[in-house]
Scaffold this motif. Structure first.
Motif, PDB file in Angstrom:
ATOM      1  N   LEU A  35      11.914 -17.299   6.329  1.00 22.98           N
ATOM      2  CA  LEU A  35      13.027 -17.379   7.273  1.00 22.98           C
ATOM      3  C   LEU A  35      14.278 -18.031   6.703  1.00 22.98           C
ATOM      4  O   LEU A  35      15.043 -18.679   7.423  1.00 22.98           O
ATOM      5  N   LEU A  36      14.508 -17.853   5.406  1.00 24.97           N
ATOM      6  CA  LEU A  36      15.774 -18.315   4.836  1.00 24.97           C
ATOM      7  C   LEU A  36      16.914 -17.545   5.506  1.00 24.97           C
ATOM      8  O   LEU A  36      16.730 -16.400   5.928  1.00 24.97           O
ATOM      9  N   ASN A  40      24.537 -10.602   3.968  1.00 21.85           N
ATOM     10  CA  ASN A  40      25.111  -9.645   3.034  1.00 21.85           C
ATOM     11  C   ASN A  40      26.622  -9.758   3.156  1.00 21.85           C
ATOM     12  O   ASN A  40      27.186  -9.551   4.226  1.00 21.85           O
ATOM     13  N   GLU A  93      22.163 -19.517   9.148  1.00 20.76           N
ATOM     14  CA  GLU A  93      22.866 -18.257   8.915  1.00 20.76           C
ATOM     15  C   GLU A  93      23.940 -17.947   9.972  1.00 20.76           C
ATOM     16  O   GLU A  93      24.998 -17.418   9.637  1.00 20.76           O
ATOM     17  N   THR A 111      27.192  -9.530   7.125  1.00 19.92           N
ATOM     18  CA  THR A 111      26.124  -9.016   7.993  1.00 19.92           C
ATOM     19  C   THR A 111      24.879  -9.872   7.822  1.00 19.92           C
ATOM     20  O   THR A 111      24.465 -10.137   6.685  1.00 19.92           O
ATOM     21  N   ASP A 112      24.325 -10.268   8.947  1.00 23.12           N
ATOM     22  CA  ASP A 112      23.101 -11.072   8.904  1.00 23.12           C
ATOM     23  C   ASP A 112      21.918 -10.174   8.548  1.00 23.12           C
ATOM     24  O   ASP A 112      21.640  -9.195   9.258  1.00 23.12           O
ATOM     25  N   VAL A 113      21.255 -10.479   7.448  1.00 28.49           N
ATOM     26  CA  VAL A 113      20.075  -9.708   7.053  1.00 28.49           C
ATOM     27  C   VAL A 113      18.874 -10.640   6.858  1.00 28.49           C
ATOM     28  O   VAL A 113      17.939 -10.317   6.132  1.00 28.49           O
ATOM     29  N   SER A 114      18.930 -11.795   7.520  1.00 30.89           N
ATOM     30  CA  SER A 114      17.889 -12.813   7.319  1.00 30.89           C
ATOM     31  C   SER A 114      16.481 -12.278   7.560  1.00 30.89           C
ATOM     32  O   SER A 114      15.534 -12.678   6.893  1.00 30.89           O
ATOM     33  N   ASP A 115      16.346 -11.384   8.541  1.00 31.09           N
ATOM     34  CA  ASP A 115      15.011 -10.917   8.903  1.00 31.09           C
ATOM     35  C   ASP A 115      14.589  -9.685   8.121  1.00 31.09           C
ATOM     36  O   ASP A 115      13.463  -9.218   8.272  1.00 31.09           O
ATOM     37  N   GLY A 116      15.503  -9.164   7.316  1.00 31.26           N
ATOM     38  CA  GLY A 116      15.196  -7.945   6.575  1.00 31.26           C
ATOM     39  C   GLY A 116      14.398  -8.204   5.318  1.00 31.26           C
ATOM     40  O   GLY A 116      13.782  -7.304   4.773  1.00 31.26           O
ATOM     41  N   GLU A 175      11.858  -6.728   0.657  1.00 32.28           N
ATOM     42  CA  GLU A 175      11.917  -6.138   1.988  1.00 32.28           C
ATOM     43  C   GLU A 175      10.776  -6.661   2.843  1.00 32.28           C
ATOM     44  O   GLU A 175       9.624  -6.714   2.376  1.00 32.28           O
ATOM     45  N   ARG A 176      11.090  -6.997   4.064  1.00 31.25           N
ATOM     46  CA  ARG A 176      10.063  -7.497   4.976  1.00 31.25           C
ATOM     47  C   ARG A 176       8.869  -6.545   5.046  1.00 31.25           C
ATOM     48  O   ARG A 176       7.724  -6.974   5.033  1.00 31.25           O
TER      49      ARG A 176
END
Lengths: 197, 1004
Positions: A35-36, A40, A93, A111-116, A175-176
């Motif tokens: 969860l860092l 992007n 984030e 763009t938030d991509v924390s969960d990606g 990738e998650r």
């Protein structure tokens, strides 16, 4: 039901060994950094906005390809001529995205991509050997050092690789959807060296 | 027989203090560490090791290395069984088991030997000529021939061993750890260059392990030890013993097969350690110090057990402390075999005579004569005899041309014949690298010519057979390679060895026969049982190209790839065609140099690692619920969720009805999602979609169809405007990456001026699709701060807020025709959202929905699935979706393509609905459609089209289908027939909007 606190889960949350602390007594140790905060960031590095971004981040973006800059818990990884991955501590984030958006002033994009993606840290004297079983990049210290990053493949997953120190220690962003595969693959690849100690 | 009767009492590089027990053909023997299986068999007096491939002739050990063409064994048993192993390269371990190849019932009494008695009937090309009639018969013959031919047996059980692959990078890769390779490694390693030194043997040193030599004024083996100690101390030098450089590819990419634990008992090896490791090496420079292979001589019965290469005999005596025979004859055409004479004398082997094809005086022959050993100069061994072992040889003088005999023959008794036809540089890797070979007439062999890659050959591999030259060339090549790789480090003096004076070789490719016109058994390729007569026959029959001769005779096509036989083959072919050897040329050397285990090529990419599965945040729930999965790209999506005792049909029916009557929940996380930001975002959308986007308000969604430039449908999906210059595009699950790449290609290559930034957010968001008339109630029960009413969240809008306390985007879109919400939450909350919705929905009859139900539901509405109802040849007009093409736009991708004559003609296949006359009958997808009443006797039957989607509709209680039909939109109401293998099904063309055509339910 609406009052219940929702449970946030990293893609490796169901694998207990992924949460273990790093161990210095192993030739290779592995753990998830779940969860860092990941953003992007797209912008023209030569624009005025880059100066404002520097102020918002607290440090300048990497000027050279495949380099990382950073301070404290934050880092910025060069991904392309106008693309960076900004990494921050878990939970940081949203605020950082807002201040970067302000700094951009309708230039570029954040763009938030924390969960990606998730990050797997691998460190130890044999970490290079483990990575070499699935990554075609030359990670010899003459070629790839702390502060360098690259986009490549590891086994059959796409990764962003960031060397964070000289143990050597690496962060592998994956990738998650491929995280479980890559974690199991890395544990398997490291088996020979983890068994040895 | 005493244990190891042929073991020498002292000397050699074996550890006599330890015994290793092994089993060969069911009999137990002992050997020592330092033995190969071949040396241990010889020490135990086992001369007969295998039967040959075609004629089942008895064969023994003929070499001491990779070139072995006879002593092939089946190693190990059960799942660990390994076929076609060279006994000469198997390091002995305790408990080893091996068995002979190509024999039944056993190697002593092999019934297959009947083919040897019939050899006159089995010349080259026999199979091609014989088994062609009747033509269908080959299918039967092939199985019988393959069984008779044999080779080893592949194990049928899964391989229990672990294999790994590893990438490596080096400034210099050196193939071969003999004197030249070691000298190269020292020279380069001392400069600080990153060096990999690979040798196929367990010990470095090459021929120094058995030859009597001096380097830098001390025994050569001392120098080897000191060199290895120094190399081990250099941090950038990696020594890889038991590692064969197997392939040399473009851009100095080489593969190296390391046999990590093959020399250990499989039960003693550490389990986490791989059995073998395939190194994939990118080297800036390469030094090939691969040595040379000794050639056999071609005379009658030259394949008997007991006939051995002279160098190999020396290796068995000096390295393995084995006496390879009791009474020896040496047959040579060059000086090198005289070293073997000395070794045989030391080992106490009686020497009957040395047969030297060279007529003149040589220093080597003189030295022998001085020691009382008879040397027959200008002679040749013309025949050998014995049963399972050599008993005697026949010798005769050669004439001046070496093509005829010049005098009476005599016989000599012996049980060992050491032969040397000269040495051929091991040019396999050089040739694989693309380098061209040159023929060196003086040494009678091919040597490396011009290099094509950053590569240097050194020592015997380039035809320099003198030790001093090997050391000098290895040193020079190593240093030059390091310099070329940018290392200026110190030069060191090259190792020195005394120079040797050598007398020239006398080329002797085929020993003449004592009689004319007989089909003599003079073997050229010992593994594939190809004789000189076979080569001559091929030439007579017109196979004059070396590549044709090879395929016709199979010379060089065995497991050994003709390492010992190739040059003799070429020379004999050259003789038959009156050409010169360089004009005949060589066949192609192909990787691998020696066979590579398939397991090593697979590495860890087996089982679950073979094809990694992408998982959504909800995957653990689906797995726990017992979903049946289907592959969608690399994803595995739930196809349906069977209830207790429920089959697919019943489950899908239940899931469909839940959506139509209550509510269903589907994991749509795999949908591609692309975040689009920038001032020109709308311009991008206008160019890549067929419809217009300028009018889309913030918070609104619109469906779009994407074409390739040829006008064909490529992808579809809903795009939502999230902000002034911010959009979110969705793509089909399977096409997400293709669409992202397609858009980036246009932005990066064609539309550089557009201010647009794309970010893939497919896996950042988890998507739960809640569909059905009770969807709002479920949302309310789960808790949301979003107004989900018809006025608050109208169809085709997005609202942001929270669902179940989770920050969410709520998209009011529908793929099922029902009231539907696609709830996007950050992926970390995907499972929490899913579990909450399932719990909240329990009171409303919620069911989890798989992809099959989703497909049925969308088909009831006539919604297409790209790639299911389209196949890359279908335009929007073919789909009846002309309404989505805005021809007034100045341009969009595919606009010009759509004007092509074939795309505007009438009679194109168009998407329509099909209803069978019998509502219970479901037309199989893919069925061909013909006119009603069409004759099926015509060839071909005129086709009208085919069925693209076909299902049982639980809502309509009948079958429904979609089909692409020629001019279908003008055939409404027309009856057609679907052709099944055994019957036809009558159906009527109509609209594909089967359910709720007015879309009342959609708006909830």
């Amino acid at each position: 039901m609406a009052d219940a606190v929702p449970v946030a889960r990293s893609p490796l949350a169901h694998l207990p060994e992924a949460a273990r602390e790093m161990r210095d007594d192993l030739a290779v140790s592995l753990r998830e950094r779940p969860l860092l905060g990941l953003l992007n960031l797209r912008l023209d590095a030569a624009s005025e906005a880059a100066q404002r971004v520097k102020a918002a981040l607290g440090f300048g973006l990497p000027g050279e390809p495949n380099r990382a800059t950073g301070e404290g818990g934050r880092s910025a990884l060069w991904l392309g001529p106008d693309e960076y991955l900004v990494v921050t501590e878990p939970g940081g984030e949203a605020a950082l995205a807002r201040s970067l958006a302000e700094a951009l002033q309708d230039r570029g994009a954040v763009t938030d991509v924390s969960d990606g993606r998730t990050a797997i840290e691998i460190a130890g004297s044999r970490a290079r050997d483990v990575l070499a079983t699935g990554c075609s990049l030359d990670l010899h210290p003459r070629v790839f050092r702390a502060g360098q990053c690259a986009q490549s493949g590891l086994a059959k997953a796409r990764i962003i690789l960031h060397q964070i120190d000289d143990r050597p220690g690496y962060r592998v962003f994956v990738e998650r959807s491929h995280a479980e595969y890559l974690w199991l693959w890395l544990m398997d690849a490291a088996a020979e060296y983890r068994a040895a100690t | 027989m005493p244990p190891q009767p042929f073991r020498l009492p002292q000397g050699g590089r074996i550890d006599r203090s330890r015994s290793l027990a092994f089993t060969f053909n069911g009999r137990r023997y002992d050997g020592h560490p330092g033995d190969t299986l071949a040396s241990a068999l010889l020490a135990n007096g086992v001369a007969l090791v295998a039967r040959s491939f075609k004629y089942h002739r008895p064969r023994g050990v003929m070499s001491a290395g990779a070139e072995e063409a006879c002593a092939f064994v089946q190693l190990g048993e059960g799942a660990r069984s390994d076929p076609n192993c060279r006994a000469t390269q198997i390091e002995l371990f305790d408990g080893l088991t091996a068995a002979s190849l190509n024999c039944w019932p056993n190697v002593q009494l092999d019934f297959g030997v009947v083919s040897d008695r019939l050899h006159r009937l089995l010349p080259a090309g026999f199979y091609y000529k014989t088994f062609m009639w009747p033509r269908r018969g080959w299918l039967t013959y092939e199985k019988l021939i393959r069984r008779a031919a044999g080779l080893g047996r592949a194990p049928s059980e899964p391989d229990p061993d672990r294999y790994e692959k590893r990438f490596a990078h080096a400034d210099l890769l050196i193939a071969g750890g003999g004197p030249a390779g070691l000298a190269a490694a020292l020279a380069a390693g001392r400069t600080g260059a990153r060096v990999i030194l690979a040798d196929e043997n367990g010990e470095f040193g090459g021929q120094l392990l058995w030859r009597d030599a001096e380097i830098d004024g001390e025994p050569a083996l001392r120098w080897v030890e000191r060199s290895l100690a120094e190399l081990s101390s250099l941090p950038e030098v990696r020594l890889l013993p038991r590692s064969t450089v197997a392939g040399y590819y473009d851009h100095n990419f080489l593969t190296v097969l390391e046999r990590v634990t093959d020399h250990l008992s499989p039960f003693a090896a550490p389990t986490a350690t791989p059995r073998q490791r395939l190194w994939k090496v990118r080297a800036r420079q390469v030094v090939l110090a691969t040595g040379a292979i000794e050639r056999p001589l071609v005379f009658i019965n030259n394949d008997l057990p007991g006939i051995m290469l002279a160098g190999a005999a020396q290796a068995y005596i000096r390295r393995h402390a084995v006496r390879p025979g009791g009474r020896a004859v040496i047959f040579t055409n060059n000086d090198s075999a005289y070293e073997t004479v000395a070794a045989l004398s030391e080992a106490g082997v009686a020497i009957t005579a040395v047969i030297d094809a060279r007529a003149g005086d040589t220093a080597a022959a003189e030295a022998c004569l001085r020691r009382g050993i008879e040397v027959l100069r200008g002679h040749a061994v013309i025949d050998a005899s014995g049963g399972h072992a050599l008993r005697e040889v026949t010798v005769a003088p050669l004439d001046g041309s070496a093509t005829a005999l010049a005098g009476a023959a005599s016989t000599l008794r012996c049980d060992l014949l050491c032969v040397s036809g000269g040495w051929s540089p091991t040019v396999h890797l050089f040739s694989q690298s693309g380098g061209k070979l040159a023929f060196d007439a003086a040494s009678g062999c091919f040597i490396p010519g011009e290099s094509r890659q950053a590569e240097r050959s050194a020592g015997a591999a380039r035809g320099s057979f003198d030790l001093a030259a090997c050391l000098a060339e290895g040193h020079a090549a190593g240093l030059a390679a390091a310099r070329a790789a940018g290392f200026a480090g110190p030069d060191s003096p090259p190792p020195q060895a005394p120079a040797q004076a050598m007398s020239p070789i006398r080329p002797l490719w085929e020993v003449p026969s004592p009689h004319q016109g007989r089909r003599d058994r003079k073997f050229v390729d010992l593994q594939n049982d190809v004789t000189a007569a076979d080569i001559a026959l091929a030439a007579r029959e017109g196979y004059r190209s070396v590549e044709h001769t090879k395929r016709y005779t199979t010379a060089g096509m065995g497991v050994d790839q003709g390492k010992t036989g190739n040059l003799n083959t070429l020379a004999i072919l050259a003789g038959e065609t009156q050409g010169a050897i360089p004009a005949v040329g060589t066949t192609t050397f192909r990787p691998p140099y020696t066979p590579v285990t398939i397991g090593a090529l697979a590495g860890r990419g087996v089982g679950d690692f073979y094809d990694p599965v992408r998982k959504t945040p909800m995957s653990p729930w689906h797995e726990a619920r017992g979903a049946v999965f289907e592959p969608v790209g690399k994803w595995r999506r739930p196809l349906y969720y069977p209830g207790p005792g429920e089959g697919m049909e019943a489950a899908v029916r239940r899931e469909c009805l839940a959506v139509r009557n209550a509510v269903g929940l589907c994991d749509a996380s795999t949908l591609g999602k692309i975040d689009i930001k920038g001032r020109d975002a709308v311009t991008l959308l206008d160019r890549v979609y067929t419809n217009s986007w300028g009018s889309l308000a913030i918070g609104r969604c619109r469906y779009g169809l994407m074409l390739k430039d040829d006008g064909m449908v490529f992808d579809d999906g809903v795009t939502t405007r999230l902000g002034e210059r911010h959009y979110l595009m969705t793509t089909t699950s399977g096409h997400a990456e293709a669409v992202f790449g397609w858009l980036e290609e246009w932005l990066q290559c064609e539309w550089l001026g557009l201010d647009v930034y794309l970010t893939s957010v497919t896996t950042h968001w988890a998507t739960a699709m809640l569909a059905g008339p009770r969807a709002r109630e479920v949302l309310a029960a789960a808790g949301t701060d979003i107004d989900t009413s018809r006025a608050g969240s109208p169809y085709m809008t997005v609202r942001e807020g929270h669902v179940a306390g989770i920050p969410a985007r709520l998209f009011r879109v529908s793929f099922t025709g029902e009231l539907s919400f696609e709830i996007n939450v950050p992926a970390r909350y995907g499972l929490a959202l899913w579990e909450t919705l399932m719990a909240a929905g329990a009171a409303f009859g919620i069911e989890p929905i798989g992809t099959e139900a989703l497909h049925v539901l969308r088909a009831e509405k006539g919604y297409i699935v790209v790639g299911h109802d389209t196949d890359g040849t279908v335009t929007p007009y073919d789909l009846g979706m002309g309404w989505i093409v805005d021809q007034k736009k100045p341009d969009f991708i595919g606009k010009r393509g759509l004007r092509r004559s074939d795309l505007v003609r009438t009679g194109r296949r168009q998407l329509v609905g099909l209803l069978t006359d019998d509502p219970a009958q479901i037309i199989p997808e893919g069925s061909q459609i013909v006119r009603s009443g069409a004759s099926l006797a015509a060839t071909p039957v005129p086709m009208l089209g085919h069925v693209t989607s076909s299902y049982w509709s639980p809502a309509l209680q009948r079958s429904i289908a979609m089909a692409l039909i020629e001019g279908g939109q003008d055939r409404q109401g027309e009856a057609v027939e679907a052709v099944l293998p055994d019957r036809t099904l009558r159906a009527v063309i109509g609209t594909s909007r089967f359910y709720d055509p007015e879309g009342v339910r959609l708006h909830g």
